[in-house]
Design a protein around this motif. Sequence first.
Motif, PDB file in Angstrom:
ATOM      1  N   VAL A 158       0.870  -1.170   0.000  1.00 22.18           N
ATOM      2  CA  VAL A 158       0.000   0.000   0.000  1.00 22.18           C
ATOM      3  C   VAL A 158       0.910   1.224   0.000  1.00 22.18           C
ATOM      4  O   VAL A 158       1.620   1.482   0.974  1.00 22.18           O
ATOM      5  CB  VAL A 158      -0.929   0.027   1.230  1.00 22.18           C
ATOM      6  CG1 VAL A 158      -1.827   1.264   1.184  1.00 22.18           C
ATOM      7  CG2 VAL A 158      -1.770  -1.239   1.294  1.00 22.18           C
ATOM      8  N   GLY A 159       0.921   1.943  -1.118  1.00 22.12           N
ATOM      9  CA  GLY A 159       1.767   3.121  -1.233  1.00 22.12           C
ATOM     10  C   GLY A 159       0.932   4.380  -1.413  1.00 22.12           C
ATOM     11  O   GLY A 159      -0.273   4.382  -1.209  1.00 22.12           O
ATOM     12  N   LEU A 160       1.607   5.454  -1.792  1.00 19.84           N
ATOM     13  CA  LEU A 160       0.945   6.722  -2.042  1.00 19.84           C
ATOM     14  C   LEU A 160       1.191   7.150  -3.481  1.00 19.84           C
ATOM     15  O   LEU A 160       2.288   6.956  -4.011  1.00 19.84           O
ATOM     16  CB  LEU A 160       1.464   7.806  -1.087  1.00 19.84           C
ATOM     17  CG  LEU A 160       1.140   7.625   0.389  1.00 19.84           C
ATOM     18  CD1 LEU A 160       1.819   8.715   1.209  1.00 19.84           C
ATOM     19  CD2 LEU A 160      -0.349   7.650   0.634  1.00 19.84           C
ATOM     20  N   SER A 161       0.194   7.721  -4.083  1.00 19.27           N
ATOM     21  CA  SER A 161       0.310   8.191  -5.453  1.00 19.27           C
ATOM     22  C   SER A 161      -0.170   9.635  -5.510  1.00 19.27           C
ATOM     23  O   SER A 161      -1.062  10.040  -4.758  1.00 19.27           O
ATOM     24  CB  SER A 161      -0.527   7.320  -6.391  1.00 19.27           C
ATOM     25  OG  SER A 161      -0.363   7.725  -7.734  1.00 19.27           O
ATOM     26  N   ARG A 162       0.413  10.427  -6.393  1.00 23.19           N
ATOM     27  CA  ARG A 162       0.055  11.837  -6.497  1.00 23.19           C
ATOM     28  C   ARG A 162      -1.342  11.990  -7.092  1.00 23.19           C
ATOM     29  O   ARG A 162      -1.740  11.237  -7.988  1.00 23.19           O
ATOM     30  CB  ARG A 162       1.070  12.556  -7.371  1.00 23.19           C
ATOM     31  CG  ARG A 162       1.202  14.056  -7.103  1.00 23.19           C
ATOM     32  CD  ARG A 162       1.586  14.341  -5.697  1.00 23.19           C
ATOM     33  NE  ARG A 162       2.178  15.679  -5.511  1.00 23.19           N
ATOM     34  CZ  ARG A 162       2.417  16.188  -4.334  1.00 23.19           C
ATOM     35  NH1 ARG A 162       2.118  15.507  -3.238  1.00 23.19           N
ATOM     36  NH2 ARG A 162       2.963  17.384  -4.213  1.00 23.19           N
ATOM     37  N   HIS A 163      -2.047  12.975  -6.574  1.00 28.04           N
ATOM     38  CA  HIS A 163      -3.398  13.236  -7.074  1.00 28.04           C
ATOM     39  C   HIS A 163      -3.627  14.740  -7.117  1.00 28.04           C
ATOM     40  O   HIS A 163      -3.218  15.469  -6.204  1.00 28.04           O
ATOM     41  CB  HIS A 163      -4.446  12.593  -6.162  1.00 28.04           C
ATOM     42  CG  HIS A 163      -5.855  12.881  -6.581  1.00 28.04           C
ATOM     43  ND1 HIS A 163      -6.370  12.474  -7.793  1.00 28.04           N
ATOM     44  CD2 HIS A 163      -6.857  13.558  -5.949  1.00 28.04           C
ATOM     45  CE1 HIS A 163      -7.623  12.867  -7.891  1.00 28.04           C
ATOM     46  NE2 HIS A 163      -7.937  13.524  -6.792  1.00 28.04           N
ATOM     47  N   TYR A 164      -4.260  15.189  -8.204  1.00 29.39           N
ATOM     48  CA  TYR A 164      -4.540  16.609  -8.403  1.00 29.39           C
ATOM     49  C   TYR A 164      -6.056  16.824  -8.419  1.00 29.39           C
ATOM     50  O   TYR A 164      -6.707  16.661  -9.448  1.00 29.39           O
ATOM     51  CB  TYR A 164      -3.902  17.090  -9.704  1.00 29.39           C
ATOM     52  CG  TYR A 164      -2.413  16.839  -9.734  1.00 29.39           C
ATOM     53  CD1 TYR A 164      -1.532  17.674  -9.057  1.00 29.39           C
ATOM     54  CD2 TYR A 164      -1.885  15.741 -10.420  1.00 29.39           C
ATOM     55  CE1 TYR A 164      -0.166  17.429  -9.061  1.00 29.39           C
ATOM     56  CE2 TYR A 164      -0.524  15.495 -10.431  1.00 29.39           C
ATOM     57  CZ  TYR A 164       0.331  16.339  -9.745  1.00 29.39           C
ATOM     58  OH  TYR A 164       1.682  16.097  -9.758  1.00 29.39           O
ATOM     59  N   PRO A 165      -6.626  17.193  -7.273  1.00 27.02           N
ATOM     60  CA  PRO A 165      -8.094  17.271  -7.166  1.00 27.02           C
ATOM     61  C   PRO A 165      -8.721  18.393  -7.983  1.00 27.02           C
ATOM     62  O   PRO A 165      -9.901  18.311  -8.329  1.00 27.02           O
ATOM     63  CB  PRO A 165      -8.325  17.489  -5.665  1.00 27.02           C
ATOM     64  CG  PRO A 165      -7.056  18.112  -5.170  1.00 27.02           C
ATOM     65  CD  PRO A 165      -5.964  17.494  -5.991  1.00 27.02           C
ATOM     66  N   LEU A 166      -7.949  19.434  -8.297  1.00 28.69           N
ATOM     67  CA  LEU A 166      -8.524  20.566  -9.037  1.00 28.69           C
ATOM     68  C   LEU A 166      -8.284  20.450 -10.536  1.00 28.69           C
ATOM     69  O   LEU A 166      -8.533  21.392 -11.286  1.00 28.69           O
ATOM     70  CB  LEU A 166      -7.968  21.888  -8.501  1.00 28.69           C
ATOM     71  CG  LEU A 166      -8.197  22.111  -6.990  1.00 28.69           C
ATOM     72  CD1 LEU A 166      -7.718  23.492  -6.573  1.00 28.69           C
ATOM     73  CD2 LEU A 166      -9.658  21.931  -6.630  1.00 28.69           C
ATOM     74  N   VAL A 167      -7.757  19.327 -10.950  1.00 25.43           N
ATOM     75  CA  VAL A 167      -7.595  18.938 -12.354  1.00 25.43           C
ATOM     76  C   VAL A 167      -6.906  20.049 -13.147  1.00 25.43           C
ATOM     77  O   VAL A 167      -5.799  20.433 -12.832  1.00 25.43           O
ATOM     78  CB  VAL A 167      -8.952  18.523 -12.968  1.00 25.43           C
ATOM     79  CG1 VAL A 167      -8.727  17.698 -14.233  1.00 25.43           C
ATOM     80  CG2 VAL A 167      -9.765  17.681 -11.980  1.00 25.43           C
ATOM     81  N   GLU A 168      -7.598  20.596 -14.176  1.00 25.07           N
ATOM     82  CA  GLU A 168      -6.911  21.485 -15.120  1.00 25.07           C
ATOM     83  C   GLU A 168      -6.615  22.876 -14.552  1.00 25.07           C
ATOM     84  O   GLU A 168      -5.799  23.610 -15.116  1.00 25.07           O
ATOM     85  CB  GLU A 168      -7.729  21.643 -16.400  1.00 25.07           C
ATOM     86  CG  GLU A 168      -9.021  22.428 -16.262  1.00 25.07           C
ATOM     87  CD  GLU A 168     -10.198  21.579 -15.834  1.00 25.07           C
ATOM     88  OE1 GLU A 168     -11.323  22.112 -15.786  1.00 25.07           O
ATOM     89  OE2 GLU A 168     -10.002  20.385 -15.541  1.00 25.07           O
TER      90      GLU A 168
END
Length: 647
Positions: A158-168
């Motif tokens: 179980v790792g961590l991955s980058r996420h961009y919630p505000l998208v563009e």
Amino acid sequence: MRRTARDSEDSARRVNRRALLMGGAFGAMFAVLGARMRFLSVEQADEFRLLAEENRINMRLIPPERGLIQDRNGKLVAGNEQNYRVTITREDAGDVEAVLNRLSHLIPLTQDDLERVRKDIERNSPFVPIIVADRVAWDDFAKIALNAPTLPGVTPEVGLSRHYPLVEDFSHVVGYVGPVSERDLAELTDPDPVLKIPKFQIGKIGVERWMEDTLRGSAGNKRIEVNAVGRVMRELERTEGTPGADIQLTIDADIQNFVQVRLGDLSAACVVIDVNTGELVACTSAPGFDPNLFVRGISQRDYSTLMEDDHRPLANKSVQGAYPPGSTFKVVTALAALEAGVITPETTHYCPGYIEFGNRRFHCWKHGGHGTVNLTRSLEQSCDVFYYEVAQKVGIDAIAAMGKRMGLGVRHDLPMSAITEGIMPNKEWKQERWGQDWRIGDTINASIGQGYILASPLQLAVMVARVATGRAVEPRLVKSIGGKPVEMPTPPLLDIDASHLRAVQAGMDAVMNSERGTAKSSRIADETMLMAGKTGTSQVRNISAAERARGVTSNDDLPWERRDHALFVGFAPVDAPRYAVATVVEHGGGGSTVAAPIARDALLRALTGGIPPLDAYPAAQRGRIETDLNALREKLRVTTTPQTTRA
């Protein structure tokens, strides 16, 4: 000689004594040996078993948790989310092909996936875990865990991955992360060992790249014990790494989203800057793109779609785009002339619609001309001829020097990718670049922001912020690092005569708020927020004499890529400036009709802290504006509670 009974008795007594002594010694020795054996075999059993099995004790790096990126109010812009993945370690797997074969019967693995794993295994050390599958579904993850005894060297993680919630909205400012490439490693003299973990992700563009060292943190490590078939038995020791530092930007996510939505489907950019601090509160480029696609591994189809789009969604037009500034540059020419003493605010020139120099005619945008104009009227009505005349007196070197003082032709130091320096030409530049002498015609073109001059929306925003304040405002994007504010000193004065600045400001005020101003239809009606500005329209094609004779073709009748660029710069409120704005719409046509309304809305959003109120617009426009704002409101991102914690 015959021994007597006494001699025999003495001899037996001596033998018995020796026997007892020797027996005692042997007994003591065996007791010591027994105690030592018990100590070694019982009390030190674990330690010696580990020593005996040292070849099955592995050291593994623990990737650090990447720092968060937030907007100025703490709203999450780039975060980390849980990610189920499966890795394989060659040292523990034994027969790698057999293990991969069993694994492919449990989770979906294509031949391309298997080939990639084989290549990664060959390229890396035997003890380095290789990612077999990333973003694994929970059901598949559970299958791997249940079948662990038959899968030596395979570890569900179980790792961590980058996420961009505000998208563009922040795609161009923040950028995205991706796997470390050979090129990335080649650029480093002493790469961090964690970068060699397959599929480890680092920043590729934007803030993610230029603040990589700050965001990455430092890796930890762990010692694990594996059995004969490579299965992890237990973790022996763990040293946690140091998480990356959180970064807080100066951008306001709500204003950024408003401007991004306002730009819509245009190929455009808009920058809003706090004129007193230099903080960028919005820095948008349209269209944007979804950075999450790159984190997950963008498909060839999606990438081709982005690359083939003529609106260039991958380009950060706000800092990378270099455009002829058109008539927005007239504020620079005016200041250069005022400072050089070749004009005063009352100086007039007659505009018949053109001037002739040599065998060439330089036209004003207004075919019939503007008549006699002074500085204020020349800005108000954007008279070209006034600046043709003025520029010949002041000269290109003085104009170029003023342009540099106003932030043009300078690469501003921000943690974003591909920031252009633009071009602020002078005589020396042309000789070095083209091996040619500078001509008067070059100066005439430059005076209205055409010819060789190129500037980005960021540079134009800095220019107008300096006009508004008379200070050497520098743009800044980072508000704090690791919770500590990034200090920036008060911008120094530009050493420009205050009366000259006021004269240019008055002309920009007239552009918006006088009856003959080129952008009067885009004015702000609320007198507490009056706006000053300057329109610009820059040509991207040559207009022939024949076309002028028969009438210049309208932008609406031209293919999109041959239409003029629309530009606008401004600041508000006029009496106490707080924000400056620069907007460029590629092939948008007229700056007054296309770019100025966008800039007005962006300034109102920053000034009011919400959707612009209807009473800020001229009364005659409110019906249309209300419809437009309602449509825009439906597209805005729902405001969420600021997230300041880690995943």
